[in-house]
Write an enzyme that holds these catalytic residues in place. Structure first.
Site, PDB file in Angstrom:
ATOM      1  N   ALA A  66       0.871  -1.175   0.000  1.00  0.00           N
ATOM      2  CA  ALA A  66       0.000   0.000   0.000  1.00  0.00           C
ATOM      3  C   ALA A  66       0.909   1.226   0.000  1.00  0.00           C
ATOM      4  O   ALA A  66       2.109   1.122   0.291  1.00  0.00           O
ATOM      5  CB  ALA A  66      -0.879  -0.016   1.232  1.00  0.00           C
ATOM      6  N   GLY A 110       1.118  -5.063   1.243  1.00  0.00           N
ATOM      7  CA  GLY A 110      -0.209  -5.121   0.629  1.00  0.00           C
ATOM      8  C   GLY A 110      -0.188  -5.780  -0.745  1.00  0.00           C
ATOM      9  O   GLY A 110      -1.203  -6.318  -1.194  1.00  0.00           O
ATOM     10  N   GLU A 113      -0.527  -9.308   0.011  1.00  0.00           N
ATOM     11  CA  GLU A 113      -1.910  -9.564   0.441  1.00  0.00           C
ATOM     12  C   GLU A 113      -2.857  -9.594  -0.758  1.00  0.00           C
ATOM     13  O   GLU A 113      -3.788 -10.393  -0.810  1.00  0.00           O
ATOM     14  CB  GLU A 113      -2.344  -8.488   1.443  1.00  0.00           C
ATOM     15  CG  GLU A 113      -1.595  -8.614   2.763  1.00  0.00           C
ATOM     16  CD  GLU A 113      -1.930  -7.503   3.732  1.00  0.00           C
ATOM     17  OE1 GLU A 113      -1.736  -6.322   3.373  1.00  0.00           O
ATOM     18  OE2 GLU A 113      -2.385  -7.799   4.848  1.00  0.00           O
ATOM     19  N   GLU A 133       5.261  -5.449   6.609  1.00  0.00           N
ATOM     20  CA  GLU A 133       4.666  -4.368   7.418  1.00  0.00           C
ATOM     21  C   GLU A 133       5.454  -4.071   8.691  1.00  0.00           C
ATOM     22  O   GLU A 133       5.604  -2.927   9.101  1.00  0.00           O
ATOM     23  CB  GLU A 133       3.221  -4.724   7.780  1.00  0.00           C
ATOM     24  CG  GLU A 133       2.246  -4.661   6.614  1.00  0.00           C
ATOM     25  CD  GLU A 133       2.221  -5.904   5.750  1.00  0.00           C
ATOM     26  OE1 GLU A 133       3.091  -6.804   5.925  1.00  0.00           O
ATOM     27  OE2 GLU A 133       1.355  -5.985   4.869  1.00  0.00           O
TER      28      GLU A 133
END
Ligand code: COA
Length: 259
Positions: A66, A110, A113, A133
């Protein structure tokens, strides 16, 4: 005109969705997440699309997470509101059609993910993976703490989540994080082969098969088997089951109607 954050290319029944921010390693901004969500909903509803491929632009990254810059001033209340509105990971998970992640390069945070929310992961040998993360003082927030252990087991998921270390594609293959690894020059051909093979099946039956297998990650065994039995019985109402069985008995290729 602004550069589109998501590109769509169609190759017959296969739609390739490219996340397009190569100068930022395709890091997913909120705007890009919205564009992905919108694009996937459109393609899922489009009867001409049978399989969707998700990939990143450029030759360095699938998605490097992200957009970290957007984390800077975000409050817990804002984050909870985003969850209430639904995430891009939920949007990927909701897609009824088969979804392939084509991974070439960094697949971090992300990005990992996102790939884990797809159905099949095919990576080039030069790809790198990290549940990264923890390196920036946060935890996975796109389903990673739940999907990673389901793919690689609890111990390995804990190791990857707590260390944030990078692993190479062959190691990702060994632990079950990706399903195939191919030399970079063969990546497109192999993704195309797998996508076209899936696209050659009855689209309606492929969707039911996907729903049945995905239930394995959500239901206890006995409920999962009952769910499979309901879906199996349901498939007996399809014209494609009639056609598939008849074609086998008549020793010919089936002609699917997607009904
Ligand atoms: N969010 C926001 N921006 C990102 C980003 C992310 N997840 N990943 C990369 N970028 C940006 C960089 O800030 C840089 O921007 P700039 O050109 O404006 O300075 C640009 O993309 C290029 O990245 P850079 O770090 O210079 O490239 P690199 O080739 O040296 O390294 C990575 C590539 C992917 C290894 C490195 O960018 C990285 O570690 N990114 C963060 C990965 C991460 O931790 N993701 C999980 C977050 S939850």
């Amino acid at each position: 005109m602004a550069t589109p954050l998501v590109l769509v290319n169609r190759h017959g029944p296969v739609a390739v969705v490219t996340l397009n921010r190569p100068d930022k390693h395709n890091a997913m901004s909120l705007a890009m997440k919205d564009a992905i969500t919108e694009t996937l909903a459109e393609l899922d509803a489009d009867p001409n699309v049978r399989v969707i491929v998700l990939t990143g632009a450029g030759d360095r990254s699938f998605v490097a997470g992200a957009d970290i810059a957007e984390f800077q001033d975000r409050t817990p209340v804002e984050q909870l509101r985003m969850y209430r509105e639904g995430t891009v990971y939920d949007a990927v998970d909701r897609v009824a059609k088969p979804l392939i992640a084509r991974i070439d390069g960094y697949c971090f945070g992300g990005g990992l993910e996102l790939a884990m929310a797809c159905d099949v992961r095919i990576a080039s040998e030069r790809s790198l993976f990290s549940q990264a993360e923890i390196n920036i003082g946060i935890i996975p927030g796109g389903g990673g703490s739940q999907r990673l252990p389901r793919l690689v087991g609890l111990g390995m998921a804990l190791k990857l989540t707590l260390t944030g270390e990078r692993i190479e594609a062959q190691e990702a293959l060994r632990i079950g994080l990706v399903d195939e690894v191919v030399p970079h020059p063969h990546l497109d051909r192999r993704v195309e082969e797998v996508a076209n093979r899936i696209a050659s099946k009855s689209a309606v039956v492929a969707r039911v098969a996907k729903a049945a297998v995905k239930a394995a990650a959500r239901l206890p065994m006995d409920q999962g088997v009952r769910y499979e039995q309901m879906l199996f019985a349901l498939v007996f109402s399809s014209e494609d089951k009639e056609e598939g069985v008849r074609a086998f008995l008549e020793k010919r290729e089936p002609r699917w109607k997607d009904r």
